[in-house]
Design an enzyme around this catalytic site. Structure first.
Site, PDB file in Angstrom:
ATOM      1  N   HIS A  26       0.860  -1.194   0.000  1.00  0.00           N
ATOM      2  CA  HIS A  26       0.000   0.000   0.000  1.00  0.00           C
ATOM      3  C   HIS A  26       0.892   1.238   0.000  1.00  0.00           C
ATOM      4  O   HIS A  26       1.282   1.749   1.046  1.00  0.00           O
ATOM      5  CB  HIS A  26      -0.913  -0.005   1.225  1.00  0.00           C
ATOM      6  CG  HIS A  26      -2.034   0.986   1.144  1.00  0.00           C
ATOM      7  ND1 HIS A  26      -3.364   0.632   1.186  1.00  0.00           N
ATOM      8  CD2 HIS A  26      -2.034   2.338   1.005  1.00  0.00           C
ATOM      9  CE1 HIS A  26      -4.124   1.710   1.091  1.00  0.00           C
ATOM     10  NE2 HIS A  26      -3.323   2.770   0.990  1.00  0.00           N
ATOM     11  N   ASP A  30       1.638   9.118  -5.990  1.00  0.00           N
ATOM     12  CA  ASP A  30       1.588  10.565  -5.768  1.00  0.00           C
ATOM     13  C   ASP A  30       1.842  10.942  -4.318  1.00  0.00           C
ATOM     14  O   ASP A  30       1.819  12.119  -3.964  1.00  0.00           O
ATOM     15  CB  ASP A  30       0.258  11.156  -6.255  1.00  0.00           C
ATOM     16  CG  ASP A  30      -0.958  10.461  -5.677  1.00  0.00           C
ATOM     17  OD1 ASP A  30      -0.798   9.404  -5.039  1.00  0.00           O
ATOM     18  OD2 ASP A  30      -2.080  10.957  -5.888  1.00  0.00           O
ATOM     19  N   GLU A 217     -10.921   3.207   7.049  1.00  0.00           N
ATOM     20  CA  GLU A 217      -9.967   4.259   7.395  1.00  0.00           C
ATOM     21  C   GLU A 217     -10.731   5.471   7.898  1.00  0.00           C
ATOM     22  O   GLU A 217     -10.660   5.821   9.070  1.00  0.00           O
ATOM     23  CB  GLU A 217      -9.098   4.622   6.191  1.00  0.00           C
ATOM     24  CG  GLU A 217      -8.061   5.697   6.489  1.00  0.00           C
ATOM     25  CD  GLU A 217      -7.322   6.168   5.241  1.00  0.00           C
ATOM     26  OE1 GLU A 217      -6.246   6.776   5.394  1.00  0.00           O
ATOM     27  OE2 GLU A 217      -7.839   5.966   4.121  1.00  0.00           O
TER      28      GLU A 217
END
Length: 373
Positions: A26, A30, A217
């Protein structure tokens, strides 16, 4: 920023964490730019940056990212994506990305990014994917020429608030034999469940393309449930809020007795990997329900309960981190030793979006590397 300059060693045996073979599942393209590269690309394109030197810019990213909010955290990507709009820029960033992974001991890295965010200067979706693949291959060649070895794969990401899921899924499938290993959705999680992209996920399932979904998350169990049901996710991006489905029944001096709800039971029993990113989870407030320090992170509880936990960086620039540093932080917080760190890497090898034989090969490389430590 050079997060590899600090020497992180395990207490006890003194093993160098950086030298251990590692797998990164993960890691956003960017979110992994070198600050100096960002400055140079911005100068070429006439863009302003908030700091004139690399150290100052790195500090700005870290400060801006410590907001406690995923929405605020994501705003820093306006700057990074702005310089990632040309073939040359994408290729350079991808190439350096591989260099930095290899320098950190990574032997296999899955790099995720959203091509739809890189079309402002005329690139097509396919051209953008080809540019990144060119850079990844150049980076791997560079590493080999220097006597090392690394393998990479692209995770093509659709932005969950946009309406291009099927188009991006088709893009991923078109490039599956040219560097793409899987599909992801990312962006603001709350209010944008995986069900919004059900058509894309149905298509991906029909093409046997593996899927990971950012879930658990900035949103809770319903988001995770949608990732599993609508997205058919084989991994959960972060996934830390699966701990909301755990009930601590009682504790004594030596043990904690926990019962699992149905979502947690499914994720654990099916060995659906959790792509945790400790520093990022603190920055975005993902673990607010349990506390605001790393020792409060539910990572250790999930690990002790048998979940397939993996350790990741998420965004190395925003968090000022590396995979070595994340492992060191967890080791300090929870007293992990070499065997624990090996388990995390073997978990990642088992969860990689690669054929079984390739995953077995990764596992052997990890075991050999840890045996030599």
């Amino acid at each position: 920023m050079n997060t590899n300059s600090t020497e992180y060693r395990l207490e006890g045996d003194g093993a160098s964490i950086q030298s251990l073979p590692k797998i990164s599942l993960h890691d956003h393209l960017d979110g992994g730019l070198r600050p100096q590269t960002l400055i140079e690309l911005a100068d070429e394109q006439g863009l302003e940056v908030p700091a004139a030197d690399a150290d100052g810019l790195a500090a700005w990213f870290t400060e801006q990212s410590n907001s406690g909010s995923l929405v605020e955290y994501l705003k820093t990507f306006d700057l990074t994506t702005a310089v990632m709009q040309t073939r040359a820029g994408l290729a350079r960033i991808a190439r350096e990305f591989v260099h930095d992974l290899a320098a950190d001991g990574v032997i296999y890295g899955e790099i995720r990014w959203a091509p739809e965010q890189h079309l402002a200067r005329g690139l097509t979706l396919d051209e953008a994917v080809e540019a990144v693949q060119e850079g990844l291959e150049q980076g791997a060649d560079d590493v080999r020429h220097q006597g090392g070895g690394i393998r990479t794969g692209q995770l093509i990401t659709a932005m969950r608030h946009a309406d291009r899921g099927l188009e991006i899924a088709e893009l991923a499938v078109r490039h599956r034999d040219r560097g793409v290993v899987g599909f992801d959705i990312a962006g603001a999680e709350a209010g944008f469940p995986a069900s919004r992209h059900r058509t894309a996920f149905d298509y991906l399932a029909s093409q046997f393309m593996p899927v990971t979904v950012h879930a658990g998350e900035a949103d809770g169990l319903e988001s995770i449930r949608s990732a599993l049901f609508d997205g058919r996710a084989l991994r959960l991006g972060h996934g830390v809020r699966i701990a909301e489905d755990l009930l601590i029944e009682r504790q004594d001096d030596e043990n904690t007795y926990v019962s699992l709800g149905p979502v947690a039971q499914w994720v654990r029993d099916r060995e659906i990997a959790l792509e945790t990113s400790p520093s990022s989870n603190l920055q975005t407030g993902a673990i607010t329900a349990w506390g605001d320090e790393l020792v409060d992170h539910p990572f250790d509880l999930l690990y002790q309960l048998g979940f397939r936990v993996t350790v990741n960086t998420d965004n190395r620039l925003q968090s000022g981190t590396s995979l070595t540093r994340e492992l060191a932080l967890l080791s300090d917080a929870f007293g992990y030793d070499l065997d624990d760190l090996e388990t995390f890497q073997l978990n990642a090898a088992a969860a990689a979006f690669l054929p079984l034989d390739d995953r077995d090969e990764l596992a052997e490389l990890i075991q050999d590397g840890f045996d030599e430590a």
